[in-house]
Scaffold this motif. Structure first.
Motif, short mmCIF file in Angstrom:
data_model
loop_
_atom_site.label_atom_id
_atom_site.label_comp_id
_atom_site.label_asym_id
_atom_site.label_seq_id
_atom_site.Cartn_x
_atom_site.Cartn_y
_atom_site.Cartn_z
N LYS A 35 -1.21 -6.17 1.86
CA LYS A 35 -2.61 -6.14 1.42
C LYS A 35 -3.57 -5.54 2.43
CE LYS A 35 -2.35 -8.58 -2.46
NZ LYS A 35 -2.92 -8.13 -3.73
N CYS A 36 -3.21 -5.45 3.68
CA CYS A 36 -4.19 -5.10 4.71
C CYS A 36 -3.77 -3.90 5.55
CB CYS A 36 -4.43 -6.27 5.66
SG CYS A 36 -4.39 -7.90 4.89
N CYS A 39 -5.14 -0.20 5.43
CA CYS A 39 -6.47 0.09 5.97
C CYS A 39 -6.62 -0.31 7.43
CB CYS A 39 -7.54 -0.63 5.16
SG CYS A 39 -7.68 -0.02 3.47
N HIS A 40 -5.94 -1.37 7.83
CA HIS A 40 -6.15 -1.89 9.19
C HIS A 40 -5.01 -1.55 10.13
CE1 HIS A 40 -9.90 -3.97 8.39
NE2 HIS A 40 -9.39 -4.40 7.25
N PRO A 50 -11.61 -1.16 10.56
CA PRO A 50 -11.64 -1.35 12.02
C PRO A 50 -10.38 -2.06 12.52
CG PRO A 50 -13.09 -2.92 10.93
CD PRO A 50 -12.59 -1.99 9.86
N LYS A 73 -20.92 -6.50 4.11
CA LYS A 73 -19.81 -5.64 4.52
C LYS A 73 -19.60 -4.51 3.53
CE LYS A 73 -18.10 -7.95 8.11
NZ LYS A 73 -18.08 -7.33 9.43
N LYS A 74 -18.92 -3.47 4.01
CA LYS A 74 -18.54 -2.38 3.13
C LYS A 74 -17.33 -2.79 2.29
CE LYS A 74 -19.49 0.75 6.75
NZ LYS A 74 -18.66 1.30 7.77
N PRO A 76 -13.62 -2.86 1.12
CA PRO A 76 -13.41 -3.75 -0.02
C PRO A 76 -13.88 -5.18 0.25
CG PRO A 76 -11.42 -3.67 1.28
CD PRO A 76 -12.44 -2.82 2.00
N HIS A 77 -14.64 -5.40 1.31
CA HIS A 77 -14.93 -6.78 1.69
C HIS A 77 -16.26 -7.32 1.16
CE1 HIS A 77 -11.32 -7.12 3.99
NE2 HIS A 77 -11.59 -6.02 4.64
#
Ligand code: HEC
Length: 100
Positions: A35-36, A39-40, A50, A73-74, A76-77
């Motif tokens: 899930k993360c 992007c991270h 970030p 937050k931007k 997807p958050h």
């Protein structure tokens, strides 16, 4: 003979103990990967999102971000991350905090 029985009993007990947990709540690392990581980064080194390793956020703050979202937050958050239940969020947050 007795020892074999004991061994079988132990095996059954430990198997049922691990089955008792919902699969999703067990492994924050697996949820992170699914899930993360896109992007991270697989090791929290950052990509589109970030870097998360060494984050100053607490695990609780990360859980909040994942389960409630944060309008400041931007994507997807802005919103809760879909498919991450509360127990998953806690496991993922602990995983994120363990990244070095
Ligand atoms: C589609 C890409 C994407 C996905 C998927 C994603 N994130 Fe993010 N994440 C971002 C972006 C972009 C930001 C920066 C948002 C901002 O600062 O406005 C961010 C910010 C964060 C922050 C705040 C970092 C800080 O220092 O303020 C945390 C914590 C975080 N993400 C954790 C996660 C976790 C855990 C997951 C998986 C459940 C996840 N994110 C999934 C893109 C993503």
């Amino acid at each position: 003979m007795r020892i074999t029985h004991l061994f079988v009993l132990l095996l059954v007990v430990s198997l049922s103990a691990s089955l008792a947990l919902p699969a999703s709540a067990q492994d924050g690392g697996a949820t992170y990967k699914a899930k993360c990581a896109a992007c991270h980064g697989p090791n929290g080194e950052g990509k589109v999102g970030p870097a998360l390793k060494g984050t100053s956020l607490t695990a609780d703050q990360i859980v909040d971000l994942l389960t409630k979202g944060n309008d400041a937050k931007k994507a997807p958050h802005k919103k809760a991350i879909s498919g991450v239940a509360d127990a998953d969020a806690k496991a993922v947050a602990d995983f994120v905090k363990s990244l070095k």
